[in-house]
Design an enzyme around this catalytic site. Structure first.
Site, PDB file in Angstrom:
ATOM      1  N   LYS A 138       0.672  -1.321   0.141  1.00  0.00           N
ATOM      2  CA  LYS A 138      -0.088  -0.030  -0.087  1.00  0.00           C
ATOM      3  C   LYS A 138       0.905   1.108   0.142  1.00  0.00           C
ATOM      4  CE  LYS A 138      -3.584  -2.328   0.510  1.00  0.00           C
ATOM      5  NZ  LYS A 138      -4.957  -2.460  -0.526  1.00  0.00           N
ATOM      6  N   ASP A 175      -0.483  -0.051  -4.475  1.00  0.00           N
ATOM      7  CA  ASP A 175      -1.984   0.492  -4.480  1.00  0.00           C
ATOM      8  C   ASP A 175      -2.239   1.660  -3.640  1.00  0.00           C
ATOM      9  OD1 ASP A 175      -4.615   0.300  -4.174  1.00  0.00           O
ATOM     10  OD2 ASP A 175      -4.661  -1.552  -3.233  1.00  0.00           O
ATOM     11  N   GLU A 210      -2.580   0.766  -8.442  1.00  0.00           N
ATOM     12  CA  GLU A 210      -3.800   0.148  -8.391  1.00  0.00           C
ATOM     13  C   GLU A 210      -4.656   1.202  -7.497  1.00  0.00           C
ATOM     14  OE1 GLU A 210      -6.185  -3.028  -5.957  1.00  0.00           O
ATOM     15  OE2 GLU A 210      -4.180  -3.573  -6.407  1.00  0.00           O
ATOM     16  N   GLU A 219     -11.933  -2.403  -7.811  1.00  0.00           N
ATOM     17  CA  GLU A 219     -12.096  -2.885  -6.340  1.00  0.00           C
ATOM     18  C   GLU A 219     -13.272  -2.253  -5.865  1.00  0.00           C
ATOM     19  OE1 GLU A 219     -10.354  -2.432  -2.165  1.00  0.00           O
ATOM     20  OE2 GLU A 219      -9.015  -2.606  -3.577  1.00  0.00           O
ATOM     21  N   ASP A 267     -14.561  -7.150  -8.512  1.00  0.00           N
ATOM     22  CA  ASP A 267     -14.659  -7.780  -7.064  1.00  0.00           C
ATOM     23  C   ASP A 267     -15.887  -8.378  -6.805  1.00  0.00           C
ATOM     24  OD1 ASP A 267     -13.966  -6.477  -3.998  1.00  0.00           O
ATOM     25  OD2 ASP A 267     -16.001  -6.810  -4.356  1.00  0.00           O
ATOM     26  N   HIS A 281      -9.637  -8.447  -7.207  1.00  0.00           N
ATOM     27  CA  HIS A 281      -9.261  -8.140  -5.878  1.00  0.00           C
ATOM     28  C   HIS A 281     -10.058  -9.202  -4.966  1.00  0.00           C
ATOM     29  CE1 HIS A 281     -11.105  -5.867  -2.349  1.00  0.00           C
ATOM     30  NE2 HIS A 281      -9.870  -5.868  -2.287  1.00  0.00           N
TER      31      HIS A 281
END
Length: 468
Positions: A225, A253, A279, A308, A331, A358
């Site tokens: 992240k 992400d 992402e 997502e 998702d 995801h």
């Protein structure tokens, strides 16, 4: 639809429960926008006139889960009491009935809380169908005639990009070699990547330890992240790249943290660490913003991935039309269940964009394995540039959790959609009365909503709301 002696004929009722896990205590799932997620789900059971039940869920991250539960209850009359032959005989019509209920659609349509509730119901209906046919969901999809599978999709709003006839032709083209591809999924499985070492709230020591642990297990693809602090992101990316080496893959992400120009500038700073993709660089609804970012980053070898929190097939249609994504991330709960997800896979196939679902969350790994295995066998016939997210936590709460061997998801063998949870887990983690939540309230780790006064009280006689 095959009929067996045990086959139920109608849905006689449903239950929906607010299930939450206190993952924020360990910063599991933390990112630039969601620092304290409590992984949760609205958990649905469909009851029939036999012992066969359908289990489905929709994933959230804590507060607000009660809204999805309420929406499921509001939509329940659309399917409770109906004959299964009517539901599955016109599944696209059933899906449209849920998403276009004449008054409920006003608080959507096909987005947000309402669509999450639709997903929970639709996922339970597919689980029920697969159980009735005694097949895991991926096998139910693989064995369907192309015409039957396509009949489950509502093509409204996407026929300018993909027609029923095109979808049927795509699936028929891929019939040769299906048995060989199915055998590969059963024996070898589908390649996965891990986000388990990449949560933003983890310390450097924890990240380093987890990376080394995952590498020892054979993992070659890692996601972390980013998005809160540029210098810290550079430091963390440098650490990860040094540990995993140049021959392994890094993805990053941002979880919608940035504006468009900020995303481009930030990723130029992270480009030396060679991320495969960024992402969710910006708002999930900003199609043209994603296109601008993608165009700017392609010369750097960085792709754009999103999906997502992409609210429906229409946004995916536009992302694909605008060349705004290099990786399509469906998702299993954000979209309105399997029916709509099938439409997105087929559109992505037409635009030659790989689908990389995801996962993580509550039950997402269990669900997306079925979808991606179907994609490989029936749609794409390729794992090139395709990989599925994997996170190890919470799997102990499922009766038939996903199985990963040598960093590959193995094709499930048990009938259904793999999301049935143990009754002990449901009792322990139902919010706010489950035994585990009572314990956390007693220990003072969470505020007890059963005893805490609400911040606002209603003065009914005056018809106003006053803050305490």
């Amino acid at each position: 639809m095959a009929h067996h002696t045990y086959y139920p004929t109608r849905i006689r009722g449903l239950s929906v429960r607010d299930i939450r896990f206190p993952t924020s205590l360990q910063s599991d799932g933390s990112d630039a926008i969601h620092p304290d997620p409590d992984y949760s789900c609205a958990y649905v059971i469909l009851y029939t006139d036999t012992d066969v039940k359908g289990h489905g869920l929709s994933f959230t991250i804590g507060r607000g889960n009660e809204l999805v539960v309420a929406a499921v209850k509001s939509l329940a009359p659309v399917i409770v009491g109906r004959q299964l032959s009517d539901i599955y005989g016109d599944f696209a019509g059933t899906w449209r009935a849920l998403t276009s209920e004449s008054q409920m659609r006003w608080v959507g349509p096909e987005k947000g809380v309402l669509h999450l509730a639709v997903a929970a119901l639709i996922n339970a209906l597919w689980d029920l169908w697969a159980r009735c046919e005694r097949k895991p969901l991926w096998k139910l999809l693989v064995d369907m005639e192309p015409e039957k599978l396509v009949s489950t999709i509502d093509f409204r709003y996407i026929e300018d990009v993909l027609t029923r006839e095109e979808a049927i032709h795509m699936l028929k083209e891929m019939q040769p070699g299906k048995e060989r591809r199915e055998e590969r999924m059963i024996n070898r499985g589908y390649p996965a990547y891990t986000t388990g070492a990449g949560w933003l709230g983890y310390s450097q020591e924890k990240i380093e330890g987890l990376l080394k642990e995952y590498m020892a297990q054979g993992w070659r693809h890692f996601k972390i992240k980013v998005g809160q602090d540029l210098e810290d992101d550079k430091r963390r990316c440098k650490i990860v790249r040094e540990i995993i080496g140049e021959d392994r893959t890094l993805m990053v992400d941002a979880n919608q943290k940035w504006g468009v120009d900020q995303a481009i500038a930030w990723m130029k700073e992270l480009a030396p660490y060679k991320p495969l993709w960024i992402e969710e660089p910006t708002s999930p609804d900003d199609v043209l913003g994603h296109a601008t970012i993608a165009k700017a980053l392609r010369p750097l070898g960085i792709g754009v991935a999103t999906g997502e929190m992409c609210q429906n097939r229409v946004i995916f249609k536009q992302l694909l039309q605008a060349k705004a994504i290099d990786y399509c991330q469906i998702d299993a709960c954000r979209l309105g269940g399997v029916n709509e997800i099938l439409a997105v896979y087929l559109m992505a196939k037409k635009f030659h964009v790989p689908v990389c679902p995801h996962a993580g969350g509550v039950g997402l790994c269990e669900m997306v394995q079925h979808l991606q295995i179907w994609d490989y066998i029936s749609v794409s016939a390729s794992t090139k540039d395709r990989i599925v997210e994997y996170v190890a936590h919470l799997q102990e709460h499922f009766k038939h959790p996903r199985k990963v061997n040598h960093c590959h998801y193995l094709a499930p063998k048990v009938a259904g959609y793999s999301v049935e949870m143990w009754e002990e887990s449901l009792l322990a983690y139902e919010f706010p009365y489950g035994s585990q939540w009572k314990k956390l309230f007693t220990e003072g780790k969470y505020k007890d909503p059963r005893t805490s006064p609400p911040p606002y009280v209603e003065h009914r006689l005056k018809g106003s709301i006053t803050q305490r």
